[in-house]
Design a protein around this motif. Structure first.
Motif, short mmCIF file in Angstrom:
data_model
loop_
_atom_site.label_atom_id
_atom_site.label_comp_id
_atom_site.label_asym_id
_atom_site.label_seq_id
_atom_site.Cartn_x
_atom_site.Cartn_y
_atom_site.Cartn_z
N THR A 156 0.84 -1.19 0.00
CA THR A 156 0.00 0.00 0.00
C THR A 156 0.88 1.25 0.00
N GLN A 224 -9.15 -4.78 0.81
CA GLN A 224 -7.87 -4.33 1.35
C GLN A 224 -8.09 -3.90 2.79
N THR A 228 -7.39 1.96 3.69
CA THR A 228 -6.69 2.04 2.41
C THR A 228 -7.62 2.71 1.39
N ARG A 231 -10.44 0.56 -0.31
CA ARG A 231 -11.45 0.20 0.70
C ARG A 231 -12.34 1.40 1.01
N ASN A 251 -10.08 -9.26 5.26
CA ASN A 251 -9.15 -8.18 4.96
C ASN A 251 -7.78 -8.75 4.60
N THR A 252 -7.25 -8.36 3.45
CA THR A 252 -5.90 -8.76 3.07
C THR A 252 -5.37 -7.79 2.02
N SER A 253 -4.07 -7.54 2.06
CA SER A 253 -3.43 -6.73 1.03
C SER A 253 -2.81 -7.60 -0.05
N THR A 258 -6.36 -12.81 -2.32
CA THR A 258 -7.65 -12.29 -2.75
C THR A 258 -8.23 -13.15 -3.87
N ILE A 271 -10.52 -4.85 -7.03
CA ILE A 271 -9.08 -4.79 -7.29
C ILE A 271 -8.83 -3.85 -8.46
#
Length: 334
Positions: A156, A224, A228, A231, A251-253, A258, A271
């Motif tokens: 990020t 995300q 962020t 999001r 939630n995941t970066s 994903t 995305i």
């Protein structure tokens, strides 16, 4: 940690009045001290800094005491969850980081000279321009200059900007966070990120030719992390359309995680469009990804090529920087 000692003598303890800096070396300042103060600033705990340095915590504490004795001032103060650098400590850490960076550049330059080519580039990027800008530029560099080694980190903007200041990247493709002083950076806007929603092949929503925000209520989501940009943009769209925010969220970066979750469930994920086009067009599990056609746009804040002011790019990094810059201009005119 002992208090500061003041003197009217211009020969300050550990620093020679001539300004050469040799006084600090004569007083025992070492490269390990520089690495330690940077580690303390990064990790905010003596124990964590000791682990990074691969020494014991008592040894790290002794090293801190040595630095404070040499400089004649406290560098740290205890806080509830570890330590915080004093104003003196922050100034010392800033200079120490610069010195260590310059030594890294010496190593890179000498290594490139020995090998007869290239060098090493450290690039950080958010997801979308990594696919549309960084990858083509990297392919060009690799073909034309096979001796150049490129290291890429996808994260990020908040993480990348702080890592750039910490000299972990030569430059980044990202957005400047609101809580950092923009005067520390040189930034050139090179594009705007557009996002879309992805689902698995066979997802019930694919039966609809056009999906609206109200159709999305009740589904699971992969987002995300909170706060962020993508999001926040999705949350703004839900709120403006008076649609309840998703209640079941992962939630995941990680783009890989994903895609894996989307392919194995009925979850929806926003995305970057460039990334979605890439994964939806490839084989294996990623080829099971489909892009929802929506009656709304997901546009995000523009991203920039960002470097630190006053920090020159090594030749190999400057080469990649220029290629990314040229490609962004080419795409803008298409």
């Amino acid at each position: 940690m002992r208090g500061q000692e003041y003197t009217e003598n211009p020969q300050i303890e550990g620093v020679d009045a001539g300004g050469s800096g040799l006084g600090l070396l004569r007083s025992g300042l070492k490269l390990t001290h520089l690495r330690m103060i940077v580690a303390i600033e990064d990790h905010k705990q003596i124990s964590a800094a000791a682990e990074v340095m691969n020494i014991s915590q008592p040894a790290a504490s002794r090293m801190l005491n040595e630095m404070e004795s040499i400089l004649g001032t406290p560098l740290c103060e205890r806080v509830s969850r570890g330590v915080a650098l004093t104003a003196f400590g922050r100034a010392f850490a800033r200079r120490a980081r610069t010195i260590l960076l310059e030594l890294r550049e010496v190593d890179r330059e000498i290594g490139a000279m020995k090998s007869g080519a290239g060098g090493t580039v450290y690039l950080g990027s958010v997801a979308a321009p990594a696919v549309s800008l960084a990858v083509p530029a990297i392919n060009h560099v690799s073909a034309a200059y096979p001796g150049i080694e490129v290291n890429v980190r996808i994260e990020t903007s908040n993480v990348l900007s702080r890592e750039l200041l910490a000299a972990r990247h030569d430059f980044i493709i990202a957005r400047l966070p609101d809580d950092l002083d923009p005067r520390q950076f040189h930034a050139e806007e090179i594009g705007i990120e557009r996002a879309c929603l992805i689902v698995r092949k066979g997802h019930p929503l694919l039966d609809k030719p056009i999906v609206s925000l109200s159709d999305l209520h009740g589904h699971d989501w992969v987002f995300q992390p909170p706060r962020t940009l993508l999001r926040r943009r999705m949350e703004e769209l839900f709120i403006s359309a008076n649609v309840p925010l998703p209640s079941t969220v992962i939630n995941t970066s990680s783009i890989i995680l994903t895609v894996a979750i989307v392919c194995g469930s009925n979850a929806i994920a926003p995305i970057a469009r460039d990334m979605a086009d890439f994964v939806a067009g490839n084989a294996a599990d990623a080829g099971n990804v489909r892009i929802l056609q929506t009656d709304f746009e997901i546009d995000i804040k523009p991203y920039s090529l960002i470097s630190v002011k006053g920090r020159a790019l090594p030749p190999s990094a400057k080469l990649l920087y220029d290629l990314i810059q040229q490609r962004s201009r080419m795409l803008a005119t298409d």
